[in-house]
Design a protein around this motif. Sequence first.
Motif, short mmCIF file in Angstrom:
data_model
loop_
_atom_site.label_atom_id
_atom_site.label_comp_id
_atom_site.label_asym_id
_atom_site.label_seq_id
_atom_site.Cartn_x
_atom_site.Cartn_y
_atom_site.Cartn_z
N VAL A 8 -15.86 -6.41 19.27
CA VAL A 8 -14.45 -6.71 19.10
C VAL A 8 -13.90 -5.71 18.10
O VAL A 8 -14.46 -5.55 17.01
CB VAL A 8 -14.24 -8.16 18.61
CG1 VAL A 8 -12.76 -8.44 18.41
CG2 VAL A 8 -14.85 -9.16 19.59
N ALA A 18 -11.37 -14.16 19.30
CA ALA A 18 -12.19 -13.63 20.39
C ALA A 18 -13.66 -13.56 19.97
O ALA A 18 -14.56 -13.92 20.74
CB ALA A 18 -11.68 -12.25 20.80
N ALA A 19 -13.90 -13.11 18.74
CA ALA A 19 -15.28 -13.00 18.25
C ALA A 19 -15.95 -14.37 18.20
O ALA A 19 -17.11 -14.53 18.61
CB ALA A 19 -15.30 -12.33 16.88
N ARG A 21 -15.18 -17.06 19.96
CA ARG A 21 -15.40 -17.51 21.34
C ARG A 21 -16.63 -16.85 21.95
O ARG A 21 -17.44 -17.50 22.63
CB ARG A 21 -14.16 -17.19 22.20
CG ARG A 21 -13.04 -18.19 22.05
CD ARG A 21 -13.54 -19.59 22.33
NE ARG A 21 -12.46 -20.56 22.50
CZ ARG A 21 -12.56 -21.83 22.15
NH1 ARG A 21 -13.67 -22.28 21.57
NH2 ARG A 21 -11.57 -22.67 22.37
N LEU A 22 -16.78 -15.56 21.73
CA LEU A 22 -17.94 -14.85 22.28
C LEU A 22 -19.23 -15.36 21.66
O LEU A 22 -20.23 -15.56 22.34
CB LEU A 22 -17.78 -13.34 22.04
CG LEU A 22 -16.82 -12.64 23.02
CD1 LEU A 22 -16.28 -11.35 22.44
CD2 LEU A 22 -17.54 -12.39 24.35
N VAL A 277 -13.40 -6.10 23.29
CA VAL A 277 -12.12 -6.79 23.19
C VAL A 277 -11.35 -6.06 22.11
O VAL A 277 -11.81 -5.96 20.97
CB VAL A 277 -12.27 -8.28 22.82
CG1 VAL A 277 -10.90 -8.93 22.73
CG2 VAL A 277 -13.15 -9.01 23.84
N GLY A 489 -6.65 -14.30 21.79
CA GLY A 489 -8.05 -14.10 21.43
C GLY A 489 -8.94 -15.11 22.13
O GLY A 489 -10.05 -14.80 22.59
N GLY A 493 -11.48 -13.70 24.71
CA GLY A 493 -12.85 -13.99 24.27
C GLY A 493 -13.60 -14.76 25.34
O GLY A 493 -14.73 -14.41 25.72
#
Lengths: 504, 384
Positions: A8, A18-19, A21-22, A277, A489, A493
Motif C-alpha cells: 500500500v 486498505a492495509a 483490510r488486506l 493499492v 480504502g 483493500g
Amino acid sequence: MNKYDAVVIGAGNGGLVAAIRLLQSGAKVLLVERHNLPGGFATSFRRGRFEFEASLHELNDFGKDGGDVRDLFDSLGVTNKIEWTSIPEAYHVICPNEKLDATMPFGIKAFIDKMEEYVPGSRKSMERFFALASEIREAQAYTNAQNGNVDSSYMVKHFGNYVRTGSYSVKEVLETLKMPKKAQDILSAYWCYLGAKLSDMSFTHYASMVIRYIDRGVMMPKGRSHEISLAMADRIYELGGEIWFNTGAKKILTGKEGAVCGVLLDDGRTIETKHVVADIEPTVVYGRMMDNVPEKIVKATNARKLAGRGFSIFLGLNKSPDELGIESHNYFLYDTSDSDKQYELMKGLDNAAQATVCLNRAYPDCSPKGTTIMYFTTLYMDDAWGKVKPEDYYKTKEDVARRLIERFEEYTGAHLMGNIEQISIATPMTYARYGGHPEGGIYGYESKYDDGLTARLLMMKDDKMTKGLRFCGGSAMRLSGYSSAYFSGDISGRQTAGDIKRGE
Amino acid sequence: MAYKFKRQIFSFLDLIRFTKIVPNRKKMLEEGSSAPLPATDDVTETMKVLHPGHMKGTLLEKKEVAPGFYSFLFAIDKPLFFESGSYVTLGHEVGTSYVTRPYAIASSPFDALREKRIELMIKKAGFFSTYMIEEAKVADVFDIHGPFGDFSHESLRDHDDVVALAGGSGIAPFISMARSLHEGSSSGYRLHIFYGTKTLKDIACKDELDALSKEPNIDVTYVLEEKTEGYPQGYIDRKILAEKAPKTFTAFISGPNQMIAFAREELAALGLEAKDIIAEPNPIRDRPSEGKSYKLTVHIQDKVYEVEAKDTETVLVALERAAIKAPSACRAGGCGYCHARLIKGKFTIWGGDKRRLADAKFGYFHPCVSFPDSDLEIEVPPAK
C-alpha cells in the motif's frame, strides 16, 4: 527477501484502511509512507501550548448506535482505541449580503423543524429531501457491499429514487422538490465540503453527505485526527503489518501485459509484489510513477478536473471563546449562497469564503483554560497560487490569512486580532509538500456532472485499468472527505484481498 | 405512500437518464488529451524552493567573526527562499559517528535564492562545533536540511516593533532579519536589536550591524558585561529595555538558556504578555546521571541494530554515536521530526513533553529529548 502480497503506497485515510483490510484477509502487507507520520491530512501539530487539528472538522456517520463509518471502524477493530467527543450543532451559515444567518441542528426532525422556523413552508420539500437522501445512502451501502457489481433490477426495485435522482445535479433536484430558495440556500451550506458548485455536483453525492452529517451521528476524536491515524497504525502492527515511514515510492513497476510486478522505493530498493493499492491521485501515479502508460489511461486521467486547492489558518488565541465572542463550533461564511457565483469568486487570491471551526465549542478542554483553538479553511477553484513567486509567498499568505480572519470578525462580530498567540498558515504549497498533491489540491478530482459519485461507483470495474493496481483516498471512487476516503480504502483493500485469493 | 422522485414528464425518462451516466462518463474519459500527464506544476515547483529539504552544502569560506565564534559560508545545490529566523540542520560524519546540529541561518533570503549561498554561525561549545571549527575545510561537503522553525515575524500575531534580544552567538537569526529588511525580502516591521556580549571584541559583525542600523527600520544597541566607554554595561534587563525599547513590542529572544530565562523575567516585569515573547528552546544536552549503559535495539524498515545507550545521553545521540542515520532537526523535542515508536522500555523526557496527545497514548516519542532508563527497543524511520 522483500516480497509482499500487497504494497500500500501512502498511509492516508484510504491507505491505512486498505492495509488493515488486506491484513485481516491474511495477506502479507507493506505500507510505505513518505512522511514520518500516518494519516496524510489526518494529523495534528503542536505550537506552544496548543495542539492543532490539521484538517478534520467532524467525522460523520459515526453515531453512538451505529453509522456506516462507526460500523467500518468496529470491523477494523479501531473504534475503542479512540476517545470520542460529540459535536454540538451541525453548522452556522452566514451570508450578510443576503441577510442569511442560520444555525442548524443535528437530527432530521430537529433540522426540518428549524428550517420551517427560518423558512415557513419548507417542511414538505425538506421531508422529501431526507427521504431521498436516506434511500441514496442505503443504495450506496448496497453498492459498497457488492463492490460495484450491482443488479440493476434490484436497484430499481429497492432504491428507485437513487436511480431516478442519480443523473441530476443538486440544483436540479432541489428545484424539482419545489424547495423554497432560502431553504435551498441553508441546506446547501455544506457544498464547499465537496468543492463543486451545485449546478455541477451530483445530487446523490450531496444528499448522501448531508444525511451522514445530520442523521447518522457526528464525532471528533479528542486527540485530534492524529489519534485515529495512530489507532489505525496500531491496528496494523497488531495484525503483523509493517509500516515504513520516511519511505517514498518512486515507481510502480510493471511487467508482462502491463501488470504490476513491484515497487521501486526512493532509496533505490525494489519491493516485489503483484498488488499495489495507491492512496495517491491517478494523475501522480500515471504521470510521475509509471512508465509506458497506455494512451487510453493517459486520456482518461487528463480528462479529469482537479478539485479545490487548500488554504488553512490555525490560531491559538489567548482568550476563551466567550471572551472572543465566538458562538458556534462550525461556521460557513459565504459572499453569496449562489454556489455558481461563489465558485467563481473562489478562483482568485482575494477569496475570503470559509469553513471555520472553533474546536473548544465541541471539546472545551482541547486547549488550556482561557484559550481557544480555531481553524479556517478555504478552497481555490483555480491554480491562483501557482502564480505566486517564492519571494512573494510569505507576504501573500499573510495577506490572504488576514482577509479570512477579518471576514470572520466582520460576519460574526468576534474579536480575534490582538489575541493571537500562535498562528500557522497552510497554503497549496503546504499541501503539495506534505501530500504531494498536484497544485496543492485537497479534494482529488472535482465532483462534476460527468464524474460524480454515482458515475464513479458504477464504473469501479472500468476504472481499474492496470492489472494489480487499485486506488483509494480522496481521488478514488467515493470522492474526497474523511468518511469517503475511509470507505475507498475499505473497498480497494477488500477487492485487492479478493484479487490475491483468486491468484490474479 | 413513500415519496417517488420524478423530474421528467414521464418517470421512465428519469430512469433512462440514469442508464446514460456510464456512457457519458466513458465518453468524457475517452475525450481527454493524449498529451503527457503533468510531471509537476507551478505550486509544486515553488514549494521546492520554499522547502528544498535535503541539500548539499559545499563550504566556501570559514572565518572567525569574534573570539571562538565562526562564520561558515556554504554553496547550496538548490535555490532556497526562507523566512529570516529559520534554521537548518548541518550534518557530517565525525569520526565513527554521523552527527547533525541545528543552526540559525545568518545570511539573507535573497542570497539563498539568487546566489544559492547560506551562512551559519557556530560558537565553539561541544563535539560538533569543535569539529566544524577545528577540522572542517573549504570544499568539504555537508548535508544541509531545512529550513525549519517558528522564529520569524508574523504580522498577524506580532506588533510592528520587534525587540530582538541576542545573547552571544544568539545573534545569528537577527543578522538575517536585519539583512532581510535591508534588502527588502521582508518588510512591515521595525527591528530593534539588543545584543549582549562579554566584551567589545565579542561582538560579531559589528561593522555590518553598525551600517545596517542606519536603516530607518533597524537599530542596534550593544550591551556589554565588561565596563566599556560609550556602551551600556550589564545585561539586557528591564531598565535598558524601558529606556531604549519602544512602548509596545514583540520580543524575540535568542541565546543561551540562562540568558533566555533571565530575559523572560525582565520582559514579564515590563508587563509583556506571554504571546508577545517568542523564543525557541535550545537543543537538549547531556543529563547528569550515574553513567549507566543500556542496550538499545533499533528497527529501521526491515533492519535491526543493537547499540549501546548511555543514560547521560539522549536516545538520538546513541543513534548518532552508532552512525545510524536517524531523522532529527530541532533537538529540543518540539518539531516532531525525529518522531519514533517505542516498542519496549522506559525513558525520561527533558525540557518538557511537547508530544501530541495521541503520541503519548500510543507510545511514540522524540529521541532528541528522551534519555534511556532501561534497555529500549524502538522503531525509527530512516533519515531520508
